[in-house]
Scaffold this motif. Sequence first.
Motif, PDB file in Angstrom:
ATOM      1  N   ASN A  62      78.904   4.334 -21.467  1.00 28.86           N
ATOM      2  CA  ASN A  62      77.811   5.283 -21.233  1.00 28.86           C
ATOM      3  C   ASN A  62      77.770   6.426 -22.252  1.00 28.86           C
ATOM      4  O   ASN A  62      77.732   7.608 -21.912  1.00 28.86           O
ATOM      5  N   MET A  63      77.774   6.030 -23.516  1.00 36.60           N
ATOM      6  CA  MET A  63      77.650   6.986 -24.608  1.00 36.60           C
ATOM      7  C   MET A  63      76.986   6.281 -25.789  1.00 36.60           C
ATOM      8  O   MET A  63      77.217   5.086 -26.012  1.00 36.60           O
ATOM      9  N   GLU A  64      76.143   7.018 -26.506  1.00 34.61           N
ATOM     10  CA  GLU A  64      75.561   6.514 -27.749  1.00 34.61           C
ATOM     11  C   GLU A  64      76.415   7.051 -28.893  1.00 34.61           C
ATOM     12  O   GLU A  64      76.546   8.269 -29.066  1.00 34.61           O
ATOM     13  N   ILE A  65      77.014   6.154 -29.672  1.00 33.16           N
ATOM     14  CA  ILE A  65      77.971   6.534 -30.709  1.00 33.16           C
ATOM     15  C   ILE A  65      77.403   6.158 -32.074  1.00 33.16           C
ATOM     16  O   ILE A  65      77.108   4.987 -32.334  1.00 33.16           O
ATOM     17  N   ILE A  66      77.252   7.169 -32.916  1.00 31.60           N
ATOM     18  CA  ILE A  66      76.659   6.976 -34.243  1.00 31.60           C
ATOM     19  C   ILE A  66      77.695   7.312 -35.308  1.00 31.60           C
ATOM     20  O   ILE A  66      78.350   8.356 -35.231  1.00 31.60           O
ATOM     21  N   SER A  67      77.857   6.445 -36.292  1.00 33.44           N
ATOM     22  CA  SER A  67      78.765   6.694 -37.417  1.00 33.44           C
ATOM     23  C   SER A  67      77.969   6.736 -38.715  1.00 33.44           C
ATOM     24  O   SER A  67      77.139   5.858 -38.970  1.00 33.44           O
ATOM     25  N   ILE A  68      78.247   7.776 -39.512  1.00 34.69           N
ATOM     26  CA  ILE A  68      77.573   7.952 -40.792  1.00 34.69           C
ATOM     27  C   ILE A  68      78.647   8.108 -41.866  1.00 34.69           C
ATOM     28  O   ILE A  68      79.263   9.166 -41.989  1.00 34.69           O
ATOM     29  N   PRO A  69      78.942   7.061 -42.641  1.00 38.16           N
ATOM     30  CA  PRO A  69      79.964   7.157 -43.695  1.00 38.16           C
ATOM     31  C   PRO A  69      79.524   8.099 -44.814  1.00 38.16           C
ATOM     32  O   PRO A  69      78.357   8.133 -45.200  1.00 38.16           O
ATOM     33  N   LEU A  70      80.480   8.855 -45.328  1.00 36.09           N
ATOM     34  CA  LEU A  70      80.229   9.764 -46.440  1.00 36.09           C
ATOM     35  C   LEU A  70      80.931   9.314 -47.716  1.00 36.09           C
ATOM     36  O   LEU A  70      80.494   9.640 -48.813  1.00 36.09           O
ATOM     37  N   GLU A  71      82.022   8.579 -47.563  1.00 34.73           N
ATOM     38  CA  GLU A  71      82.792   8.111 -48.723  1.00 34.73           C
ATOM     39  C   GLU A  71      83.700   6.976 -48.264  1.00 34.73           C
ATOM     40  O   GLU A  71      84.274   7.028 -47.170  1.00 34.73           O
ATOM     41  N   GLY A  72      83.846   5.954 -49.086  1.00 32.13           N
ATOM     42  CA  GLY A  72      84.730   4.855 -48.754  1.00 32.13           C
ATOM     43  C   GLY A  72      84.065   3.829 -47.850  1.00 32.13           C
ATOM     44  O   GLY A  72      82.845   3.839 -47.646  1.00 32.13           O
ATOM     45  N   GLU A  73      84.888   2.932 -47.277  1.00 34.05           N
ATOM     46  CA  GLU A  73      84.388   1.853 -46.440  1.00 34.05           C
ATOM     47  C   GLU A  73      85.144   1.812 -45.128  1.00 34.05           C
ATOM     48  O   GLU A  73      86.374   1.879 -45.096  1.00 34.05           O
ATOM     49  N   LEU A  74      84.393   1.702 -44.034  1.00 32.01           N
ATOM     50  CA  LEU A  74      84.951   1.691 -42.687  1.00 32.01           C
ATOM     51  C   LEU A  74      84.692   0.331 -42.060  1.00 32.01           C
ATOM     52  O   LEU A  74      83.553  -0.136 -42.019  1.00 32.01           O
ATOM     53  N   GLU A  75      85.757  -0.302 -41.586  1.00 23.61           N
ATOM     54  CA  GLU A  75      85.632  -1.622 -40.971  1.00 23.61           C
ATOM     55  C   GLU A  75      85.605  -1.482 -39.456  1.00 23.61           C
ATOM     56  O   GLU A  75      86.475  -0.860 -38.855  1.00 23.61           O
TER      57      GLU A  75
END
Length: 235
Positions: A62-75
């Motif tokens: 029950n949460m909306e989770i947003i990820s915004i990368p700024l540098e590098g790569e996230l798996e």
Amino acid sequence: MEMVLHKANTRGHANHGWLDSWHSFSFGAYYDPNRLHFGALRVLNDDTVVGGAGFGKHPHDNMEIISIPLEGELEHGDSLGNVQVIKKGDVQVMSAGTGVVHSEKNRSQLLPVRFLQIWVFPNQKGVTPRYDQQNFKDEALHNQLATIVAPMGSGQGVQIHQEAWFSLGKLDAGLELEYPLKKDGNGVYAFLIEGDVTINDIVLNRRDGLGLTATNPLRIKANMTSELLLIEVPV
């Protein structure tokens, strides 16, 4: 106009060695009763993960989770079967809904990955979990505030279960523009990723946050080359 100003050096901070995290709102061991949330915006974490490290499997609901990368790569990997890599230019959303387990790790063994992790309270609980990501080219962000996150069914950006809009812009020095609210009664939390801007006569520096309610439109001027994130949410 009602305002909250969060200077970068007033944020909560936790350095775990593998993770260096700055919290605009109360999170983990950092608690400030005056910084619990801004309307539906619950978490805005500015995270750096060293090479070879990451967050192991952990649950959300029950949460909306947003990820915004700024540098590098996230798996990213999750219990929905998604295995994806996100990098600068990508925006990822995970609607946790009835429950999802996921992990996030730095794809590189040597270089750090830096990203914003943002949580928004949904406008309905118990939805079916979902995952989405989209890439936004620099030209789509240049000297304008492009919609990168929007409500379900809007057909814009990646979509979440909330009457919320995220707008991202890469602004040249001297540019002036306005941001009209998408919905009456909403507020806007501005987070300056890089640069120096003035919003409604209030100067923001790198990593400052500014929450504004009862004001429409926002008047924005880039005092130098800047990258600005606006998060419009119900308040």
